[in-house]
Design a protein around this motif. Structure first.
Motif, mmCIF file in Angstrom:
data_model
loop_
_atom_site.group_PDB
_atom_site.id
_atom_site.type_symbol
_atom_site.label_atom_id
_atom_site.label_comp_id
_atom_site.label_asym_id
_atom_site.label_seq_id
_atom_site.Cartn_x
_atom_site.Cartn_y
_atom_site.Cartn_z
ATOM 1 N N MET A 54 17.507 14.223 -6.835
ATOM 2 C CA MET A 54 18.728 13.432 -6.991
ATOM 3 C C MET A 54 19.610 13.499 -5.749
ATOM 4 O O MET A 54 20.602 12.803 -5.641
ATOM 5 C CB MET A 54 19.511 13.907 -8.210
ATOM 6 C CG MET A 54 18.833 13.475 -9.498
ATOM 7 S SD MET A 54 19.298 14.488 -10.898
ATOM 8 C CE MET A 54 21.006 14.038 -11.090
ATOM 9 N N PRO A 70 12.006 14.469 -2.076
ATOM 10 C CA PRO A 70 12.210 13.502 -3.152
ATOM 11 C C PRO A 70 11.153 12.399 -3.250
ATOM 12 O O PRO A 70 11.225 11.610 -4.198
ATOM 13 C CB PRO A 70 13.570 12.896 -2.791
ATOM 14 C CG PRO A 70 13.628 12.964 -1.306
ATOM 15 C CD PRO A 70 12.889 14.208 -0.932
ATOM 16 N N GLY A 71 10.188 12.349 -2.310
ATOM 17 C CA GLY A 71 9.237 11.243 -2.290
ATOM 18 C C GLY A 71 8.598 10.939 -3.638
ATOM 19 O O GLY A 71 8.569 9.802 -4.070
ATOM 20 N N ARG A 74 9.996 11.491 -9.050
ATOM 21 C CA ARG A 74 9.896 10.900 -10.376
ATOM 22 C C ARG A 74 8.687 11.470 -11.125
ATOM 23 O O ARG A 74 8.773 11.764 -12.319
ATOM 24 C CB ARG A 74 9.768 9.380 -10.267
ATOM 25 C CG ARG A 74 9.951 8.652 -11.554
ATOM 26 C CD ARG A 74 9.822 7.160 -11.343
ATOM 27 N NE ARG A 74 8.452 6.721 -11.390
ATOM 28 C CZ ARG A 74 7.784 6.469 -12.524
ATOM 29 N NH1 ARG A 74 8.389 6.612 -13.677
ATOM 30 N NH2 ARG A 74 6.541 6.078 -12.498
ATOM 31 N N ARG A 77 9.509 14.919 -12.185
ATOM 32 C CA ARG A 77 10.475 14.945 -13.305
ATOM 33 C C ARG A 77 9.822 14.657 -14.654
ATOM 34 O O ARG A 77 10.364 15.019 -15.693
ATOM 35 C CB ARG A 77 11.620 13.948 -13.052
ATOM 36 C CG ARG A 77 12.618 14.398 -12.004
ATOM 37 C CD ARG A 77 13.953 13.674 -12.155
ATOM 38 N NE ARG A 77 13.814 12.240 -12.114
ATOM 39 C CZ ARG A 77 13.868 11.494 -11.011
ATOM 40 N NH1 ARG A 77 14.077 12.062 -9.850
ATOM 41 N NH2 ARG A 77 13.736 10.192 -11.073
ATOM 42 N N MET A 78 8.661 14.013 -14.637
ATOM 43 C CA MET A 78 7.951 13.797 -15.904
ATOM 44 C C MET A 78 7.619 15.118 -16.574
ATOM 45 O O MET A 78 7.457 15.190 -17.780
ATOM 46 C CB MET A 78 6.640 13.042 -15.654
ATOM 47 C CG MET A 78 6.839 11.570 -15.390
ATOM 48 S SD MET A 78 5.234 10.792 -15.136
ATOM 49 C CE MET A 78 5.740 9.085 -14.983
ATOM 50 N N TYR A 105 13.176 7.634 -22.744
ATOM 51 C CA TYR A 105 13.266 7.661 -21.280
ATOM 52 C C TYR A 105 11.986 8.223 -20.659
ATOM 53 O O TYR A 105 11.695 7.984 -19.501
ATOM 54 C CB TYR A 105 14.458 8.500 -20.805
ATOM 55 C CG TYR A 105 15.814 7.955 -21.187
ATOM 56 C CD1 TYR A 105 16.067 6.586 -21.221
ATOM 57 C CD2 TYR A 105 16.866 8.817 -21.490
ATOM 58 C CE1 TYR A 105 17.317 6.104 -21.563
ATOM 59 C CE2 TYR A 105 18.124 8.345 -21.827
ATOM 60 C CZ TYR A 105 18.341 6.989 -21.866
ATOM 61 O OH TYR A 105 19.581 6.508 -22.189
ATOM 62 N N PHE A 106 11.255 9.019 -21.451
ATOM 63 C CA PHE A 106 9.981 9.551 -20.952
ATOM 64 C C PHE A 106 8.803 8.708 -21.405
ATOM 65 O O PHE A 106 7.658 9.134 -21.305
ATOM 66 C CB PHE A 106 9.803 11.008 -21.404
ATOM 67 C CG PHE A 106 10.674 11.969 -20.645
ATOM 68 C CD1 PHE A 106 10.326 12.380 -19.367
ATOM 69 C CD2 PHE A 106 11.856 12.435 -21.180
ATOM 70 C CE1 PHE A 106 11.133 13.246 -18.649
ATOM 71 C CE2 PHE A 106 12.678 13.303 -20.474
ATOM 72 C CZ PHE A 106 12.313 13.710 -19.203
ATOM 73 N N GLY B 3 10.223 7.018 0.115
ATOM 74 C CA GLY B 3 10.499 7.701 -1.138
ATOM 75 C C GLY B 3 11.979 7.737 -1.468
ATOM 76 O O GLY B 3 12.372 7.624 -2.622
ATOM 77 N N ALA B 11 11.173 1.668 -11.120
ATOM 78 C CA ALA B 11 9.873 2.305 -10.899
ATOM 79 C C ALA B 11 8.734 1.415 -11.370
ATOM 80 O O ALA B 11 7.642 1.445 -10.825
ATOM 81 C CB ALA B 11 9.824 3.649 -11.634
ATOM 82 N N ASN B 12 8.990 0.628 -12.408
ATOM 83 C CA ASN B 12 7.967 -0.272 -12.921
ATOM 84 C C ASN B 12 8.655 -1.385 -13.702
ATOM 85 O O ASN B 12 9.888 -1.462 -13.719
ATOM 86 C CB ASN B 12 6.952 0.491 -13.779
ATOM 87 C CG ASN B 12 7.625 1.283 -14.887
ATOM 88 O OD1 ASN B 12 8.578 0.795 -15.502
ATOM 89 N ND2 ASN B 12 7.163 2.488 -15.144
ATOM 90 N N LEU B 104 19.059 10.136 -15.098
ATOM 91 C CA LEU B 104 18.463 10.434 -13.791
ATOM 92 C C LEU B 104 17.645 11.729 -13.808
ATOM 93 O O LEU B 104 16.859 11.975 -12.899
ATOM 94 C CB LEU B 104 19.554 10.517 -12.712
ATOM 95 C CG LEU B 104 20.132 9.170 -12.260
ATOM 96 C CD1 LEU B 104 21.320 9.393 -11.333
ATOM 97 C CD2 LEU B 104 19.074 8.324 -11.571
ATOM 98 N N THR B 106 15.445 12.277 -16.079
ATOM 99 C CA THR B 106 14.165 11.937 -16.707
ATOM 100 C C THR B 106 13.292 11.238 -15.671
ATOM 101 O O THR B 106 13.624 11.209 -14.486
ATOM 102 C CB THR B 106 14.380 11.009 -17.903
ATOM 103 O OG1 THR B 106 14.774 9.719 -17.424
ATOM 104 C CG2 THR B 106 15.463 11.545 -18.822
ATOM 105 N N GLN B 107 12.195 10.635 -16.114
ATOM 106 C CA GLN B 107 11.320 9.981 -15.144
ATOM 107 C C GLN B 107 11.841 8.596 -14.759
ATOM 108 O O GLN B 107 11.174 7.872 -14.034
ATOM 109 C CB GLN B 107 9.892 9.907 -15.679
ATOM 110 C CG GLN B 107 9.726 9.220 -17.013
ATOM 111 C CD GLN B 107 9.185 7.812 -16.901
ATOM 112 O OE1 GLN B 107 8.561 7.451 -15.922
ATOM 113 N NE2 GLN B 107 9.448 6.996 -17.910
ATOM 114 N N LEU B 108 13.021 8.204 -15.242
ATOM 115 C CA LEU B 108 13.588 6.924 -14.829
ATOM 116 C C LEU B 108 14.264 7.058 -13.462
ATOM 117 O O LEU B 108 14.751 8.129 -13.105
ATOM 118 C CB LEU B 108 14.613 6.422 -15.861
ATOM 119 C CG LEU B 108 14.081 5.461 -16.934
ATOM 120 C CD1 LEU B 108 12.978 6.114 -17.740
ATOM 121 C CD2 LEU B 108 15.182 4.972 -17.827
ATOM 122 N N THR B 109 14.306 5.943 -12.742
ATOM 123 C CA THR B 109 14.990 5.941 -11.451
ATOM 124 C C THR B 109 16.350 5.264 -11.603
ATOM 125 O O THR B 109 16.631 4.642 -12.628
ATOM 126 C CB THR B 109 14.188 5.142 -10.411
ATOM 127 O OG1 THR B 109 14.104 3.787 -10.869
ATOM 128 C CG2 THR B 109 12.789 5.702 -10.221
#
Lengths: 304, 262
Positions: A54, A70-71, A74, A77-78, A105-106, B3, B11-12, B104, B106-109
């Protein structure tokens, strides 16, 4: 699964002229609880934010669960659960709805979320609050729900930023007990705290920070033994500087913090003997703890 | 390097739906009050101005004034609804409610959140605009079935103004600054875009300005549909509105990235 959950190498972060994190390196092994310990404003939350992708570092490398951050944060973070410093639950939603919304959200289906909800609520001791609105919960319950929410995606790693700040002792002990049960299940925890007792109770290893720099790293008891290694006598009620001069020959070290004199003494009886006859003094003799280490390292002492 | 910017983009194509559904769940709890509150203002303008002024004005642009005004009120209510949802509700979720901060983690951007918020604001705008369209049609002020063509234009108007308001929200330190956007941008746009009177009443210079405003293009799509007339330059109007939806979206993503992901 990689044996290293988090790796930081030479990470630096500045806001304007202020260096918040300064060439910081550490690694967190899978399954351990690693603490970032330091006073408020020392950069702990910034480090947590960088680990989550973040915020991006000005220099250095961060790897989390095998992903460069950070690349590919995401993707990392899963498999991470986050307990933020300030509650950010949806107040107008019920306990169950908070979990539902967060599970989505997941990318989880309603069916998947419903399947894990009972065990999460049981873990958080909120079984009887399933349909209560979050606004009606106590501070401790909200924290527990935040932890349950962080577990919805069955994460390998938990990032917890000051998880018990602002809680009363009873609520805090319950949270500590819950966190220990997570460690027993093999979760990895990155914990930031300014609370020495919390770090001492929970952390396998910790890193002490001062102004964004690492000033010590190790197991809590190793640090205590290395840095202090003897009994501590706290002396209240006199002029700490005069008393300090009297007992100096028998003390390994002397620190003054406010009106209190901290004497690190291999032989506490001789110190007490030296002060016999001084009226109005109160003594507290105890084993050394992390707070002593911290005070010593950050240098708020009268030099020996 | 890429990135860092990926975090500000969706993200999708489906992550945003979770954000939309969160807002829908919150809205459902207050739906009735929300619908009545949002529809009352444009409805009273429509009937107050439409009937009152209409009695004095007679026919405007070849139709009754209230029928002329109806299309303007539909587009305006979509604009206002999308704007308010973004600068008030979404701003609160970004700011003191800390909802975005939770997402933010979570896996969301950030881009997923923005897309979900813009889509949600557009949905509310669509509801507000469609409600007035239907009332106007029931009362005989709009032509059936050509009003069906107005519906996608209303949705697009919602997306555009949500996207524009997202830029304003990204730049505003607090709620106090939103009033400037309302008074200096939205209110003049209302008059320059032909919502309440034909733009031909304006001096030429103002008419030229109007050609660049998204609300004008949205009214140019909605009004012919509601009046059952053939619409001209449909491609141009849609193109301009889409441009006003897409470019501000990316601008707001860049601005929010700078604000939230420092």
């Amino acid at each position: 699964m990689s044996a290293i959950a988090i790796g930081l190498t030479g990470v630096t972060k500045s806001y304007g002229d202020k260096v918040v994190v300064d060439r910081l390196s550490f690694t967190v092994a899978s399954g351990e609880c690693f603490g970032l310990l330091g006073p408020n404003g020392v950069g702990k939350s910034t480090i947590a934010r960088m680990v989550l992708g973040m915020a991006s570092a000005d220099a250095g490398n961060i790897t989390v669960l095998g992903e460069p951050v950070p690349g590919r944060a995401r993707l990392a973070r899963m498999r991470i659960g986050v307990v933020p410093q300030f509650d950010n639950l949806d107040l107008e939603f019920t306990v169950r709805e908070n979990l539902l919304v967060f599970g989505r959200y997941f990318g989880m289906s309603a069916h998947q979320i419903e399947a894990v909800t009972p065990s999460l609520l049981e873990f958080a001791r909120l079984e009887n609050k399933t349909n209560a609105r979050v606004a009606e919960l106590s501070g401790g319950m909200k924290r527990r729900l935040t932890i349950a929410r962080a577990l919805i995606n069955d994460p390998q790693l938990l990032v917890m930023d000051e998880p018990t700040t602002g809680l009363d002792p009873h609520a805090r002990h319950l949270i500590w007990e819950r966190l220990r049960s997570l460690l027993a299940r093999g979760k990895t925890i990155l914990l930031t705290t300014h609370f020495m007792e919390e770090a001492e109770r929970l952390c396998d290893r910790l890193c002490v920070l001062e102004q964004g720099r690492k000033i010590a790293e190790g197991r809590p008891h190793t640090l205590i033994d290395e840095q202090i290694g003897c009994q501590v006598i706290e002396i209240y009620g006199g002029n700490p500087h005069e008393l300090g001069a009297l007992i100096r020959p028998y003390a390994q070290r002397i620190d003054v913090s406010g009106e209190t004199l901290f004497c690190y003494a291999p032989d506490p009886e001789r110190v007490r003997g030296q002060l016999r006859g001084h009226t109005g003094l109160r003594f507290l003799q105890r084993p050394p703890n992390l707070e002593d280490v911290f005070l010593r390292l950050t240098g708020r002492e009268m030099k020996d | 390097m890429w990135g860092r910017y990926a975090a500000a983009l969706p993200a999708n194509a489906w992550n945003w739906i979770a954000v939309w559904r969160r807002n829908y769940l919150a809205w459902r709890k207050v739906a009735l009050a929300s619908v009545l509150g949002n529809a009352a203002e444009p409805m009273s303008s429509l009937f107050g101005l439409g009937l009152g002024l209409g009695a004095m004005l007679g026919r405007v642009d070849g139709t009754s004034y209230i029928a002329f005004l109806a299309a303007g009120m539909v587009a305006t209510s979509a604009m206002i609804s999308a704007t308010f949802e973004t600068i008030h509700a979404a701003f609160a979720r970004m700011h003191h409610q800390r909802t975005w901060e939770a997402v933010l983690c979570t896996q969301l951007t950030l881009g997923d959140i923005l897309l979900g918020e813009v889509a949600w604001a557009a949905s509310k705008a669509f509801l507000a605009g469609a409600a007035i369209t239907i009332v106007a049609a029931i009362l005989g002020y709009a032509a059936w079935p050509s009003i069906l063509y107005a519906l996608p234009a209303i949705a697009l108007t919602g997306l555009t103004f949500a996207s524009l308001a997202m830029v304003v929200a990204a730049l505003s330190p607090s709620y106090d600054y939103f009033v400037f956007y309302q008074t200096l941008v939205l209110t003049p746009m209302l008059f320059l875009s032909g919502a309440v009177f034909p733009v031909t009443q304006l001096p030429d210079a103002f008419q030229q300005v109007g050609r660049f405003l998204p609300l004008a293009h949205s009214i140019d799509l909605i009004r012919p549909a509601m009046l059952g007339r053939p619409a001209g330059s449909v491609g141009l109007h849609i193109g301009v509105i889409c441009m006003y939806a897409v470019l501000p979206f990316f601008l707001s993503a860049a601005l929010f990235r700078r604000r939230l992901m420092r």
